[in-house]
Design an enzyme around this catalytic site. Structure first.
Site, PDB file in Angstrom:
ATOM      1  N   GLU A  29       0.048  -0.760   5.835  1.00  0.00           N
ATOM      2  CA  GLU A  29       1.136  -0.211   6.635  1.00  0.00           C
ATOM      3  C   GLU A  29       1.030   1.303   6.706  1.00  0.00           C
ATOM      4  OE1 GLU A  29       5.045   1.293   7.884  1.00  0.00           O
ATOM      5  OE2 GLU A  29       3.976   1.745   6.029  1.00  0.00           O
ATOM      6  N   ASP A  44       0.842  -1.193   0.000  1.00  0.00           N
ATOM      7  CA  ASP A  44       0.000   0.000   0.000  1.00  0.00           C
ATOM      8  C   ASP A  44       0.879   1.246   0.000  1.00  0.00           C
ATOM      9  OD1 ASP A  44       0.701  -0.706   2.720  1.00  0.00           O
ATOM     10  OD2 ASP A  44      -0.723   0.819   3.409  1.00  0.00           O
TER      11      ASP A  44
END
Length: 380
Positions: free
Chosen positions: A135, A70
């Site tokens: 994250e 991400d």
């Protein structure tokens, strides 16, 4: 045929995986890894996409890698030299796009290193890759979810590298053997509203609150420790929502962020802040209360065989002995450290989260080589 880490980086960048969107990144990685004989499991939780992959027998001696696909939003695409999800490779051999540094390149490096290692020199052991899509976001259903799933399914890593960018300027200058803790504290002050011309009829929460904050910042909380910098306390917000200049407000709030070393815990700092708040309350009549949001505790993997192995390979491949650091913000290593010894080594982080994020393709290939050499040394 060996896999090209730079090519996989560009392909991952073309997946628009802005948190919490998966964007096709984990689908691509699962295809690459399953094709190389890795047993893959999607560990999705509460709309967050995660991937677990293992080559080798469960329960064997196991080396792990952790990373995320991400990315943060790119901002205005018009501000970019090349489109943020183009994965453009320019004539100077530089890959452009969101995630080029943080950290699709790191994921591509350890995926290609692991695939080439197990196919060329199958080890007597196992390799586990844990890759999350959460994250950059809340981090509640990312690496934590994978580790929960691993515990429930009898999966275990004996050591792990988190592939976050770890080098400030050049490859090989730094590796992370720990991180400072991070906590945010919300302070609420409750007084008595009144007219600014008649302060004796009111209790000004801002006076009490600013006194409290001035006391917190008057002196450093500590001088640091052997492996950690001094604890840093920053006031990040003060607010009372008062639109009238002639009214003493009833309440006010402040936010304090503390990045702390191993002299403290999130709870011990909360206790200190609460004790100081009680003192101001008793002296001013304004009620101060403290609430805590602890993102992670300070931790460190002590120098030893694992740290020496990684440090030695990095020095051999870069001609630099990396400093053993605990600097920077938080990473998912704060979760992995409860599972197994963990260190962080990755690329140069100069452009992460910036417009025109980019990385030299040769640097990604060098990182792949370092990861593959670490695997070879570990399983010798």
């Amino acid at each position: 045929m060996m896999l090209d880490a730079a090519d996989l980086t560009a392909r991952l960048i073309r997946c628009p995986s802005v948190t919490p969107e998966e964007g096709g990144a984990l689908v691509l990685l699962e295809e690459v890894l399953s094709g190389a004989g890795f047993e893959c499991h999607r560990v999705d939780r509460n709309g967050t996409s995660n991937l677990f992959a293992r080559w080798g027998a469960k329960g064997a001696r196991t080396f792990g890698f952790n990373g995320h696909t991400d990315v943060v939003p790119p901002g205005d695409p018009a501000s970019w030299t090349h489109p943020p999800f183009s994965g453009h490779l320019d004539d100077d051999g530089v890959i452009w796009g969101r995630g080029a540094t943080d950290m699709k390149s790191g994921v591509a490096a350890f995926v290609t290193a692991a695939v080439d290692f197990v196919t060329q020199t199958p080890p007597d052991g196992a390799v586990i890759l844990t890759i999350t899509g959460d994250e950059e976001g809340p981090s509640r259903d990312g690496t934590i979810a994978i580790l929960d799933w691993m515990e429930a399914n009898g999966e275990r890593m004996d050591a792990c590298i988190v592939g976050e960018p770890s080098n400030p300027e050049v490859m090989g200058e730094m590796m992370k053997i720990g991180r400072r803790g991070s906590a945010t504290y919300h302070i609420a002050a409750k007084g008595v509203q009144g007219h600014a011309a008649y302060p004796h009829r009111a209790k000004n929460p801002l006076h009490a609150l600013t006194r409290y904050l001035a006391d917190l910042t008057a002196e450093p909380l500590d001088q640091g420790t052997e492996h950690f910098d001094p604890t840093g306390l920053q006031i990040t917000s003060i607010d009372c929502g008062n639109p009238a200049s002639n009214v003493i407000p009833e309440s006010a709030t402040a936010v304090v962020n503390i990045r702390f070393n191993d002299l403290h815990t999130g709870a011990s700092l909360a206790a200190m802040l609460t004790e100081r708040a009680a003192l101001v309350t008793s002296e001013t009549g304004v009620t101060l209360t403290v609430s805590a949001q602890i993102s992670g505790e300070a931790f460190m993997t002590r120098p030893g065989a694992f740290v020496d192995l990684v440090r030695g390979v990095v020095q051999q491949e870069t001609n630099r002995q990396p400093a053993l650091s605990t600097s920077g913000g938080t990473s998912d290593a704060r979760f992995v450290k409860d599972h197994c010894p963990v260190v962080e080594f990755g690329l140069v982080g100069a452009h992460m989260h910036q417009v025109n994020e980019r990385v030299p393709a040769q640097q990604v290939r060098q990182l792949k080589t370092i990861y593959q050499r670490i695997l070879e040394r570990y399983f010798e």
